[in-house]
Design an enzyme around this catalytic site. Structure first.
Site, mmCIF file in Angstrom:
data_model
loop_
_atom_site.group_PDB
_atom_site.id
_atom_site.type_symbol
_atom_site.label_atom_id
_atom_site.label_comp_id
_atom_site.label_asym_id
_atom_site.label_seq_id
_atom_site.Cartn_x
_atom_site.Cartn_y
_atom_site.Cartn_z
ATOM 1 N N GLY A 1 57.810 72.548 12.320
ATOM 2 C CA GLY A 1 57.609 73.517 13.383
ATOM 3 C C GLY A 1 56.721 73.073 14.518
ATOM 4 N N ASP B 1 73.690 72.926 7.931
ATOM 5 C CA ASP B 1 73.837 71.503 8.179
ATOM 6 C C ASP B 1 74.064 71.329 9.679
ATOM 7 O OD1 ASP B 1 74.420 68.834 8.315
ATOM 8 O OD2 ASP B 1 75.941 68.847 6.745
ATOM 9 N N CYS C 1 61.412 58.458 14.624
ATOM 10 C CA CYS C 1 60.115 57.835 14.369
ATOM 11 C C CYS C 1 60.330 56.454 13.755
ATOM 12 C CB CYS C 1 59.257 58.712 13.462
ATOM 13 S SG CYS C 1 60.045 59.128 11.889
#
Length: 732
Positions: free
Chosen positions: A407, A454, A528
């Site tokens: 979040g 999904d 990342c």
């Protein structure tokens, strides 16, 4: 000097004369210039009977040992006797009162002359040689080098040879004064010794660094990095035997190998190739940092050797703790002041962010402060700010966050939109979605809708978004400092499966965007990871499969350009618009950000990620062409719709399915505690009612006629009663 002679105060030492140096040279056996010395008639002797002064010995003549041996020179109390006490005998003790009244010699020279006169220079030479074992004066003898330094150690040695003194009442005061004067006299010498010691230590440290050869730039110095095969076999056997490697040796060899690779033509050994040095460097990196061979080679190929070493080194240190201010609740200045009052040391994360604060030290847990519980900030890595800043959502827009948990990015979007519009926060994991909901409530984001799909199905669920943010799941090669397990857990299989999923997700994100949006039509893709397979290759795939999108500027103030060529592969020149972030350059987690702009609808013949064409999209395209209406594409990419006439499974047996359905209903009734036979009773009544349907209709018609007759009779009776009542009233 007789036995028991009391030491008196003495002033600073007198300057040494040439005669003193001559005596020292004679003691050492060095040649001395002939100097005439006049006998001093004013000297007072310590004894009444003066022995004859022997002639000074000439060089080369043997000397006679006059001083008695050590056992004969000891007294009954065990103390060692002075050299002159044995000659004076018992008269020495009688002479103590007289000697106390004698004046002190003016200088050390006079005292030495007196001793020479009494005992003879040759006797003293032999005595000192016999006592010290023939030891000579060293180079650090203060009297021979520096005239301004007084050596108190020499007096201590002489006093050790003497017998105990007879102290008077004022001896303590004399000792204090003497210590003060000795300290003042020796302070210069002690400081000089300390300076010499420090200089010597500094030279030793420099020599040690030169020996270790950590940073050497000597011309023509070729480091021996590659050893023989026997040494390599020994090292590999130690590694397989789980023995601890020599880390200092490995680090030194890594730096030397990097230096050779940077200047290969001058520093490389003859007959050695660059591949040999590179393979040796990779082995050392794996042993020193703990990577597996596959991942070490993949990361090493991203950089030059020196920068690769800096990247591996940066992954060993943790990134700074960063918090993001929730502008829906407070301002960054007010939050910083509140945390400083609680003992937190912090500063702004940089000029590129207006909401980030970097925490250096904290006396309280950052996840339990009243400000945290009130939703004034959230713990979030600085690199996670970048995708939201690149997306740049506007107020009153519809935004999709395809992988929203936990979040941080979703609430950042809500803060930028000032709780207007609508944000659909999707995450395929229900457990992670619970944490997402908690952060949304704590931070006060009221325009967020949480869903659990999904993400590849989302174009079918809902489409037409103004902006879409996709922070795709990845291998995590940019956050090794947080999760060191990545060093050994990731292999070639991961770098094949995850990019395939990322390609599907990116195509789904592109198809979910409304290209006709007045303010948006943008998609931001981020990971990342620093691997090219998860970044540039995925973006290049999306550009080839969706010609209706193009790359645009991310709008981020810093970052390194993406690759346009890598390991023999070339990409579209527009990939320069993507941005890469490395821990050794910007002190943030490794990250990749790319921003797309959708300029048109998805074509009908678009190829899905699975390599098949989307027939549903093709039919919609044909219908729109026939009607002339513009249709917003909401086509899925995960499923293929076949024609209804085709049946790949060979058809279904409906009668057999009825039996399965009834059995399932009976089992469900048993679980509820109901009687399964009631199901059959209900079915029997239903059939009976269907058969009796026509009869009931006939009876229903006759009954209606009866009802009509009854109603008519009741009406007649009521009229008759009314008439009789009126007649009775008239008669009255």
């Amino acid at each position: 000097m007789g036995v028991g002679r009391r030491m008196k105060k003495q002033g600073p030492p007198a300057p040494l004369s040439e005669e003193h140096f001559a005596n020292l040279k004679r003691k050492k056996g060095l040649p001395v210039d002939d100097t005439t010395t006049e006998a001093r008639s004013s000297k007072k002797r310590r004894t009444a009977a003066k022995p004859e002064k022997p002639a000074k010995r000439v060089r080369g003549e043997p000397t006679k040992a006059v001083v008695t041996s050590e056992p004969a020179a000891k007294q009954a109390n065990g103390t060692k006797q002075a050299p002159g006490a044995s000659e004076n005998g018992p008269n020495a003790s009688k002479a103590k009162p007289k000697m106390a009244a004698l004046p002190e010699p003016d200088s050390d020279d006079e005292m030495d002359d007196e001793i020479d006169d009494e005992f003879g220079a040759s006797d003293l030479d032999d005595a000192s040689a016999s006592d010290l074992g023939g030891a000579k004066l060293g180079d650090d003898f203060l009297g021979s080098d520096d005239d301004s330094v007084y050596d108190s150690d020499q007096d201590n040695v002489e006093n050790a040879k003497k017998e105990k003194f007879v102290f008077s009442d004022d001896e303590e005061e004399d000792d204090d004064d003497r210590e003060e004067r000795l300290t003042a006299a020796n302070i210069e010498g002690l400081s000089r010794k300390l300076d010499q010691q420090r200089a010597r230590e500094a030279e030793e440290n420099e020599a040690e660094l030169r020996e270790e050869a950590l940073q050497t730039n000597i011309d023509g110095d070729k480091p021996q990095v590659l050893g023989d095969e026997d040494e390599e076999d020994e090292l590999s056997s130690k590694t397989k035997g789980l023995l601890a490697p020599d880390l200092q040796m490995l680090r030194t060899r890594i730096t030397e190998t990097i230096r050779v690779l940077e200047d290969f033509t001058n520093l490389a050994d003859e007959g050695r190739s660059r591949a040999e040095y590179t393979s040796q460097l990779l082995k050392d990196v794996c042993a020193y940092y703990g990577y597996n061979d596959f991942l070490a080679e993949k990361l090493f190929n991203l950089f030059p050797p020196r920068e690769a070493f800096a990247f591996f080194e940066a992954n060993e240190t943790a990134r700074p703790v960063v918090i993001r201010t929730n502008t829906l609740r407070t301002h960054r200045r007010d939050l910083a002041q509140a945390l400083i009052n609680r003992g937190v040391t912090l500063e702004p994360v940089g000029k590129w962010s207006k909401v980030g604060l970097q925490v250096f030290e904290s006396s309280v847990p950052l996840g339990a402060t009243p400000e945290y519980l009130a939703g004034h900030y959230i713990l979030q890595a600085a690199s996670s700010f970048l995708p939201v800043m690149a997306l740049c959502p506007q107020e009153n827009e519809r935004v999709l966050d395809m992988a929203a948990a936990p979040g941080g990015k979703t609430t950042h979007l809500a803060a930028l939109m000032k709780n207007t519009g609508a944000i659909f926060a999707n995450d395929p994991s229900k457990t992670r979605a619970k944490g997402l909901i908690g952060n949304i409530h704590r931070l006060g984001a009221r325009n967020v809708i949480v869903c659990n799909y999904d993400a590849r199905e989302f174009p079918r669920v809902m489409g037409g978004f103004d902006r879409v943010l996709l922070d795709a799941p990845c291998t995590g090669t940019g956050v090794i400092a947080k999760d060191p397990a990545v060093k050994t857990n990731r292999d070639e299989k991961d770098f094949q499966q995850l990019p395939h999923t990322q390609k599907q997700l990116l195509l789904a994100a592109i198809d979910s965007v409304n290209h006709a949006s007045k303010t948006g039509g943008y998609v931001v893709y981020s990971t990342c990871s620093v691997a090219v397979e998860e970044n540039e290759q995925v973006v290049a795939y999306a550009l080839s499969r969706r010609p209706n999108v193009k790359l645009v500027e991310t709008g981020l103030p810093f970052g390194k350009e993406g690759f346009t060529s890598y390991m023999g592969k070339s990409f579209h020149p527009s990939l320069k618009l993507t941005r890469r972030y490395y821990p050794h350059l910007y002190n943030v987690d490794g990250f990749f950000v790319a921003k797309f702009k959708k300029v048109g609808p998805t074509p009908g013949n678009a190829v899905l990620a699975n390599g098949k064409k989307d027939k549903e999209a093709a039919s919609a395209k044909a219908a729109s062409d026939a009607n002339g209406d513009e249709v917003i594409d909401k086509t899925p990419i995960s499923a293929e719709v076949d024609n209804e006439g085709e049946d790949d499974f060979g058809g279904f047996d409906d009668d057999e399915d009825v039996n399965y359905i009834e059995r399932a209903k009976r089992n469900a009734m048993r679980r509820r505690g109901l009687d399964p036979k009631a199901l059959k009773k209900g079915q029997g009544k239903k059939g009976a009612d269907e058969e009796a349907g026509p009869k009931e209709t006939v009876k229903g018609q006759s009954s209606e006629k009866v009802k009509e007759k009854v109603t008519e009779k009741t009406k007649n009776m009521s009229t008759e009663k009314a008439k009789t009542k009126s007649k009775s009233k008239e008669k009255k």
